[in-house]
Write an enzyme that holds these catalytic residues in place. Structure first.
Site, PDB file in Angstrom:
ATOM      1  N   LYS A  22     -17.326  12.568  85.527  1.00  0.00           N
ATOM      2  CA  LYS A  22     -16.827  11.243  85.108  1.00  0.00           C
ATOM      3  C   LYS A  22     -17.982  10.315  84.774  1.00  0.00           C
ATOM      4  CE  LYS A  22     -15.712   8.070  88.362  1.00  0.00           C
ATOM      5  NZ  LYS A  22     -16.317   6.748  88.145  1.00  0.00           N
ATOM      6  N   ASN A  23     -18.980  10.271  85.661  1.00  0.00           N
ATOM      7  CA  ASN A  23     -20.046   9.272  85.480  1.00  0.00           C
ATOM      8  C   ASN A  23     -21.030   9.629  84.368  1.00  0.00           C
ATOM      9  OD1 ASN A  23     -18.881   7.716  87.399  1.00  0.00           O
ATOM     10  ND2 ASN A  23     -20.365   8.170  89.019  1.00  0.00           N
ATOM     11  N   ARG A  93     -15.990   0.058  86.402  1.00  0.00           N
ATOM     12  CA  ARG A  93     -17.379  -0.369  86.449  1.00  0.00           C
ATOM     13  C   ARG A  93     -18.089  -0.075  85.116  1.00  0.00           C
ATOM     14  NH1 ARG A  93     -20.648  -3.838  88.879  1.00  0.00           N
ATOM     15  NH2 ARG A  93     -22.758  -3.085  88.985  1.00  0.00           N
ATOM     16  N   CYS A 117     -14.909  -0.032  92.056  1.00  0.00           N
ATOM     17  CA  CYS A 117     -14.628  -0.031  93.489  1.00  0.00           C
ATOM     18  C   CYS A 117     -15.322  -1.185  94.187  1.00  0.00           C
ATOM     19  CB  CYS A 117     -15.102   1.289  94.097  1.00  0.00           C
ATOM     20  SG  CYS A 117     -14.111   2.666  93.549  1.00  0.00           S
ATOM     21  N   ARG A 122     -22.449  -5.726  93.600  1.00  0.00           N
ATOM     22  CA  ARG A 122     -22.885  -4.806  92.541  1.00  0.00           C
ATOM     23  C   ARG A 122     -23.421  -5.681  91.409  1.00  0.00           C
ATOM     24  NH1 ARG A 122     -18.471   0.022  92.000  1.00  0.00           N
ATOM     25  NH2 ARG A 122     -20.269   1.203  91.276  1.00  0.00           N
ATOM     26  N   ASP A 125     -28.286  -7.890  87.470  1.00  0.00           N
ATOM     27  CA  ASP A 125     -29.577  -8.459  87.080  1.00  0.00           C
ATOM     28  C   ASP A 125     -30.502  -7.451  86.390  1.00  0.00           C
ATOM     29  OD1 ASP A 125     -29.321  -7.475  89.746  1.00  0.00           O
ATOM     30  OD2 ASP A 125     -31.339  -8.161  90.189  1.00  0.00           O
ATOM     31  N   ASP A 308     -21.938   8.481  96.767  1.00  0.00           N
ATOM     32  CA  ASP A 308     -20.540   8.811  96.434  1.00  0.00           C
ATOM     33  C   ASP A 308     -19.991   9.968  97.278  1.00  0.00           C
ATOM     34  OD1 ASP A 308     -20.523   6.789  94.618  1.00  0.00           O
ATOM     35  OD2 ASP A 308     -20.360   8.030  92.826  1.00  0.00           O
ATOM     36  N   ILE A 330     -27.415   2.438  99.764  1.00  0.00           N
ATOM     37  CA  ILE A 330     -27.271   2.016  98.357  1.00  0.00           C
ATOM     38  C   ILE A 330     -26.350   0.797  98.246  1.00  0.00           C
ATOM     39  CG2 ILE A 330     -26.658   2.753  96.009  1.00  0.00           C
ATOM     40  CD1 ILE A 330     -28.857   4.517  97.134  1.00  0.00           C
ATOM     41  N   ARG A 401      -8.571   7.721  89.468  1.00  0.00           N
ATOM     42  CA  ARG A 401      -9.583   7.197  88.537  1.00  0.00           C
ATOM     43  C   ARG A 401     -10.714   8.200  88.347  1.00  0.00           C
ATOM     44  NH1 ARG A 401     -12.229   2.196  90.568  1.00  0.00           N
ATOM     45  NH2 ARG A 401     -13.722   3.193  89.232  1.00  0.00           N
TER      46      ARG A 401
HETATM   47  C1  UD1 Z   1     -23.097   4.203  89.573  1.00  0.00           C
HETATM   48  C2  UD1 Z   1     -21.871   5.047  89.716  1.00  0.00           C
HETATM   49  C3  UD1 Z   1     -21.376   5.017  91.162  1.00  0.00           C
HETATM   50  C4  UD1 Z   1     -22.482   5.397  92.123  1.00  0.00           C
HETATM   51  C5  UD1 Z   1     -23.731   4.582  91.862  1.00  0.00           C
HETATM   52  C6  UD1 Z   1     -24.930   5.049  92.687  1.00  0.00           C
HETATM   53  C7  UD1 Z   1     -20.828   4.903  87.554  1.00  0.00           C
HETATM   54  C8  UD1 Z   1     -19.719   4.361  86.726  1.00  0.00           C
HETATM   55  N1  UD1 Z   1     -20.844   4.532  88.843  1.00  0.00           N
HETATM   56  O1  UD1 Z   1     -22.711   2.868  89.888  1.00  0.00           O
HETATM   57  O2  UD1 Z   1     -20.307   5.942  91.269  1.00  0.00           O
HETATM   58  O3  UD1 Z   1     -22.059   5.131  93.446  1.00  0.00           O
HETATM   59  O4  UD1 Z   1     -24.108   4.668  90.474  1.00  0.00           O
HETATM   60  O5  UD1 Z   1     -25.196   6.390  92.452  1.00  0.00           O
HETATM   61  O6  UD1 Z   1     -21.649   5.682  87.101  1.00  0.00           O
HETATM   62  N2  UD1 Z   1     -27.893  -3.208  91.518  1.00  0.00           N
HETATM   63  C9  UD1 Z   1     -28.346  -4.501  91.406  1.00  0.00           C
HETATM   64  N3  UD1 Z   1     -28.511  -5.025  90.151  1.00  0.00           N
HETATM   65  C10 UD1 Z   1     -28.230  -4.324  89.022  1.00  0.00           C
HETATM   66  C11 UD1 Z   1     -27.752  -2.997  89.157  1.00  0.00           C
HETATM   67  C12 UD1 Z   1     -27.589  -2.459  90.422  1.00  0.00           C
HETATM   68  O7  UD1 Z   1     -28.600  -5.166  92.402  1.00  0.00           O
HETATM   69  O8  UD1 Z   1     -28.385  -4.867  87.912  1.00  0.00           O
HETATM   70  C13 UD1 Z   1     -27.739  -2.618  92.882  1.00  0.00           C
HETATM   71  C14 UD1 Z   1     -26.273  -2.335  93.225  1.00  0.00           C
HETATM   72  O9  UD1 Z   1     -25.646  -3.468  93.761  1.00  0.00           O
HETATM   73  C15 UD1 Z   1     -26.429  -1.200  94.221  1.00  0.00           C
HETATM   74  C16 UD1 Z   1     -27.652  -0.428  93.715  1.00  0.00           C
HETATM   75  O10 UD1 Z   1     -28.360  -1.349  92.883  1.00  0.00           O
HETATM   76  O11 UD1 Z   1     -26.714  -1.735  95.491  1.00  0.00           O
HETATM   77  C17 UD1 Z   1     -27.316   0.814  92.921  1.00  0.00           C
HETATM   78  O12 UD1 Z   1     -26.389   0.487  91.896  1.00  0.00           O
HETATM   79  P1  UD1 Z   1     -26.253   1.333  90.560  1.00  0.00           P
HETATM   80  O13 UD1 Z   1     -27.079   2.576  90.655  1.00  0.00           O
HETATM   81  O14 UD1 Z   1     -26.468   0.425  89.405  1.00  0.00           O
HETATM   82  O15 UD1 Z   1     -24.731   1.748  90.631  1.00  0.00           O
HETATM   83  P2  UD1 Z   1     -23.640   1.652  89.518  1.00  0.00           P
HETATM   84  O16 UD1 Z   1     -24.244   1.923  88.166  1.00  0.00           O
HETATM   85  O17 UD1 Z   1     -22.843   0.417  89.721  1.00  0.00           O
END
Ligand code: UD1
Length: 422
Positions: A22-23, A93, A117, A122, A125, A308, A330, A401
């Protein structure tokens, strides 16, 4: 309302075929915006998140045809809007990938703020910093991300990520593929789906190197071609079935996987007393005769243990032979399922929202539970499969989902699970 009704106690046995990731599929669907030529995508899981991405592409003006449940033919040359207006997109997301892809191809985008979720803060920035480094104006309002790359030309840049972010790494790649000059992402995420997106883009004429390491280089190209691409197998779906084999003391061959993507999960399962047999494209998990063994887990970016899979392993450790700890590093709110699990008799305490202390019990008792999010929902299903008696789980739209035909696949392994309309 749809629920899963599960009568626990069956040991799962047999083969299960893992769907596409999916991702990886979600950003690759968005990446089809980067070319005017036709793309055929194979091994796309037909789950609610990918269905919403496809609907959104269509609403932007793209032509999408399902050749079968998992194969899509897509031509985005007819896109005539840069504002994403599908209300359903707010539920997922991955909506943010439309910002990167539309910015890269059309230099402008308006995308509703991503949902997905509720597993903690999340932030966006890192996405914002990446787009701005390429020269775009970025505004994040209460409801939208607005990116404008028209005011002055976008150009390649060196971007230092302050945190490892899967979404931001992929989004910057999408924005940079057609951007003139060289973009370097330092501190990039290394997850298999990051590599898969790069492989897809390179297969249609992009120039990305270093995906899978923490330094990704993107040389902007003027245009991309068409082509056919098969999405990689889903690491987390595979891990979930591996955990299902372990918790039910079963014997399951998880087919259509890339075993190296599962190394951190296999390694924990061995510590917990399971036997693991790897072949080229499958992993067999044989659960122990007696109780699972306790262990310590800390979630980390790839190649560490995936966040995950945290709920699924915590649920299994709830039946282990002593005290385990699970540290979530995370996300800051990923133990929302714990109160549901306690209804089954699980002895689990969470400290500061980041560390779970789990004292194994001999058995779980079936209970009625609500799935709080996608992976936690899957974990509650695993707990119910191992429990004595009957469990009803609602909120299964979360589970659907991300898991294709979850109940059908579990039934084929011998689970007593029904999907009911109540
Ligand atoms: C993606 C996956 C999710 C998985 C996660 C970590 C998808 C659709 N979702 O989520 O299933 O759990 O990777 O492997 O692919 N963060 C910030 N600022 C940002 C971006 C991220 O602070 O601009 C923080 C987030 O709050 C979190 C951490 O960085 O604490 C990791 O987030 P990220 O790897 O970006 O996860 P997602 O892309 O949301």
């Amino acid at each position: 309302m749809k629920i899963y009704r599960i009568n626990g106690g069956e040991s799962l046995k047999g083969h299960v075929y893992i769907s596409g990731a999916k991702n990886a599929a979600l950003p690759i669907l968005a990446a089809t915006i980067l070319t005017d030529e036709t793309i055929t995508l194979e091994n796309v899981p037909k789950v609610n998140d990918t269905i919403i991405m496809v609907e959104t592409l269509e609403k932007l003006g793209a032509q999408v045809e399902y050749l079968d449940d998992n194969t899509l033919k897509i031509n985005t040359s007819t896109i005539n809007k840069y504002a994403v207006e599908n209300p359903s997109i707010k539920k997922i997301r991955a909506s943010y990938y439309f910002a990167g892809a539309l910015l890269g191809r059309y230099h402008q985008a308006r995308v509703p703020l991503p949902g997905g979720c509720n597993i903690g803060g999340r932030g966006l920035d890192m996405h914002e910093k990446g787009f701005e480094s390429l020269g775009a104006d970025v505004k994040i309002t209460e409801s939208e991300i607005i990116v404008d790359g028209e005011s002055w030309p976008l150009s390649g840049a060196r971007i230092y990520m302050d945190k490892v972010s899967v979404g931001a790494t992929i989004n910057i790649m999408l924005a940079a593929v057609l951007t003139p000059g060289k973009t370097i992402i330092e501190g990039a995420a290394k997850e298999p789906h990051v590599v898969d997106v790069a492989n897809f883009i390179n297969g249609i004429g992009g120039h990305i190197t270093g995906a899978g390491t923490d330094k990704i280089r993107i040389n902007g190209v003027p245009a991309l071609k068409g082509g056919t691409y098969a999405v990689i197998p889903d690491q987390i779906e595979a891990g979930t079935f591996m955990m299902a084999a372990a918790i039910t003391h079963g014997d399951v061959v998880v087919d259509n996987v890339i075993p190296t993507h599962l190394d951190s999960i296999s390694s924990k399962l061995k510590e917990m007393g399971c036997r693991i047999e790897e072949s080229d494209e499958s992993v067999r998990v044989i659960g122990p005769q007696g109780q699972l063994r306790r262990t310590q887990v800390k979630t980390l970016p790839y190649p560490g243990f995936p966040t995950d899979m945290q709920p699924q392993i915590s649920v299994a450790l709830g039946l282990a032979d002593g005290c385990s700890t699970v540290v979530e590093s995370i996300f800051d709110n990923r133990f929302m399922y714990v109160n549901e699990l306690k209804k089954m008799g699980c002895n689990i305490v969470v400290d500061e929202c980041t560390t779970a202390y789990i004292e194994g019990v001999d058995y779980y008792q079936g209970a009625n539970m609500t799935s709080p999010d996608l992976r936690a929902g899957a974990a509650l299903v695993l707990a119910a499969l191992a429990a004595k008696g009957q469990s009803d789980i609602d909120g299964i739209e979360y589970i659907e989902r991300g898991y294709e035909n979850f109940d059908t696949k579990l039934r084929a392994l011998g689970a007593n699970i029904e999907k009911l309309e109540v």
